[in-house]
Design a protein around this motif. Sequence first.
Motif, short mmCIF file in Angstrom:
data_model
loop_
_atom_site.label_atom_id
_atom_site.label_comp_id
_atom_site.label_asym_id
_atom_site.label_seq_id
_atom_site.Cartn_x
_atom_site.Cartn_y
_atom_site.Cartn_z
N HIS A 28 -1.31 6.00 9.92
CA HIS A 28 -2.31 6.20 8.85
C HIS A 28 -2.60 4.88 8.13
N LEU A 29 -3.87 4.62 7.86
CA LEU A 29 -4.25 3.44 7.06
C LEU A 29 -5.06 3.88 5.85
N ASP A 30 -4.53 3.54 4.65
CA ASP A 30 -5.25 3.75 3.39
C ASP A 30 -6.10 2.50 3.19
N THR A 31 -7.40 2.58 3.54
CA THR A 31 -8.23 1.37 3.52
C THR A 31 -8.53 0.91 2.09
N GLY A 32 -8.40 1.82 1.12
CA GLY A 32 -8.59 1.43 -0.28
C GLY A 32 -7.61 0.33 -0.69
N LEU A 33 -6.41 0.38 -0.09
CA LEU A 33 -5.40 -0.62 -0.41
C LEU A 33 -5.86 -2.02 -0.05
N LEU A 66 0.29 -5.80 -0.06
CA LEU A 66 -0.05 -4.40 0.25
C LEU A 66 1.03 -3.43 -0.20
N ALA A 67 2.26 -3.93 -0.36
CA ALA A 67 3.37 -3.05 -0.75
C ALA A 67 3.59 -3.06 -2.26
#
Length: 207
Positions: A28-33, A66-67
Amino acid sequence: MLIAVDGPAASGKGTIAKALARHYGLPHLDTGLLYRAVAFTVRRLELDPEKEADAVAACDFDELTLADPVLRDDDVGQLASLVSAHPLVRAALLARQRRFAHQPGGAILDGRDIGTVIAPDADAKLFVRATPQVRARRRHDELRRRGSTLSFDRVLADIRARDARDSGRDAAPLVQAADAMPLDTSFLSVEASVAAAITLVEGRRAR
Ligand code: CDP
């Protein structure tokens, strides 16, 4: 299987995308991040978010960013919605998102333009929505849990401002893809929203 989950701020799209990823065993990729990381980097380097060249320079952000939980802050979200309106910022993040989407075995991405721009070929597309009041209530609760003292009215105003900016921009505006399945989570619990999403995806797979 490639699944696209789009929708406005705090609509529940991230929760649904994560649950679908678990259910189907997909990455899964949260592109908002990504946009939040650009926004945070613009701020850290004291660049001007209104200047496209400045925002593009921040697209080369440190992956460790990103973290960082600071990306979830309300002001970073507001700034993300400013930098994400620049076409060259979107272009700079495009290849990375497409690569993730088209990895062997499939993937789930959530954002604003997954079904329309990043993965128009997705096997199933969900467009998640909820009323602004419900979304503001959820975001307010979430921010409060993290120690924020922002008022409900302020969070609602921020959500409305972000909706207007994300939907009104020329570059990849927030719109429902013609073949996306709408899912309104205003009156659904998390469990019910996830169950409804799985039912919709299964229905699309069966066709
Ligand atoms: O979690 P929430 O919905 O509040 O925000 P997000 O999904 O992390 O996105 C933050 C901002 O990034 C949005 O307001 C959009 O302006 C931008 N964004 C975008 O333009 N395209 C995407 N695919 C994802 C986010």
